[in-house]
Design a protein around this motif. Structure first.
Motif: not given
Length: 232
Positions: A171-191
């Motif tokens: 895993l290349g991110i820290n889940i505890a400090t990650t936020y998804g600002f964009f959703e495509n409505g089909m399970g895709g996020y820009v975080a």
């Protein structure tokens, strides 16, 4: 079906703000810049002022989105839903359909949400979008295919991500400090991982596919918004 009836399928309490009501809006609820835009009676000049605001805040970051709005924005109106003001954008798609997008009006408390403790660590360009332009900008019926309002941002630690058991690499991110600002409505996020977000570095995250790390936040946002505007 008229516009208001269509909108009420998704928001029962939504309504339009009249010019008469506009003068009674407190500055705490809407910046002077937005009040100035909506007080402009000439439609062409009002659109010019809107585009100017977009350019002031994110001309470089969302250049393609702004270009699409210049060409295809039919009208924009002030709406209110449960006391929250927003801008309703009526935008023509490539199929000549009218798509309704919503951009929340920022307030002084726009970021006192799930982001409250970490807001100061968010990249400046993202903070400026939310504080100066819109508290989210997205397709109104699905509340997706755009930047979500801060009160609906995805805090990764609050969710069970089944994909974690299927990752090909560590895993290349820290889940505890990650936020998804964009959703495509089909399970895709820009975080954004706030531990690794210099130069707007972001992660393209999927619920059913391998993540794509170290992408540019705004490049992906700009591309995906325009895809939604063209094809929604």
């Amino acid at each position: 079906m008229d516009k208001l009836a269509f909108l009420k399928q998704y928001r029962k309490s939504i309504g339009f703000v009249s010019n008469e009501d506009l003068i009674n809006i407190e500055k705490e609820n809407m910046s002077e810049k937005w009040i100035e835009i909506f007080k402009e009676a000439d439609r062409s000049r009002r659109k010019d002022k809107l585009i100017s605001l977009w350019n002031t805040v994110c001309e470089r970051e969302l250049s393609n989105t702004i270009s699409y709005l210049k060409e295809n924005l039919l009208e924009f109106e002030l709406i209110v839903d449960n006391g929250q003001y927003a801008v309703l954008y009526s935008i023509k798609s490539e199929n000549d359909e009218i798509l309704y997008y919503e951009g929340g009006i920022p307030t002084n408390s726009v970021y006192t949400s799930v982001m409250q403790q970490d807001w100061s660590n968010v990249p400046r360009s993202i903070k400026e979008f939310y504080e100066k332009l819109h508290n989210g900008f997205y397709y109104l019926p699905s509340r997706a295919m755009g930047l979500v309002p801060l009160e609906r941002i995805t805090y990764f630690e609050d969710y069970e991500w089944g994909i974690l058991d299927e990752l090909d690499e560590p895993l290349g991110i820290n889940i505890a400090t990650t936020y998804g600002f964009f959703e495509n409505g089909m399970g895709g996020y820009v975080a954004i991982d706030l531990n690794n977000c210099i130069d707007d570095v972001a992660t393209l995250w999927f619920t059913d596919d391998q993540p794509d790390y170290n992408v540019n936040f705004w490049d992906i946002i700009d591309e995906w918004i325009v895809i939604g505007l063209q094809d929604n």
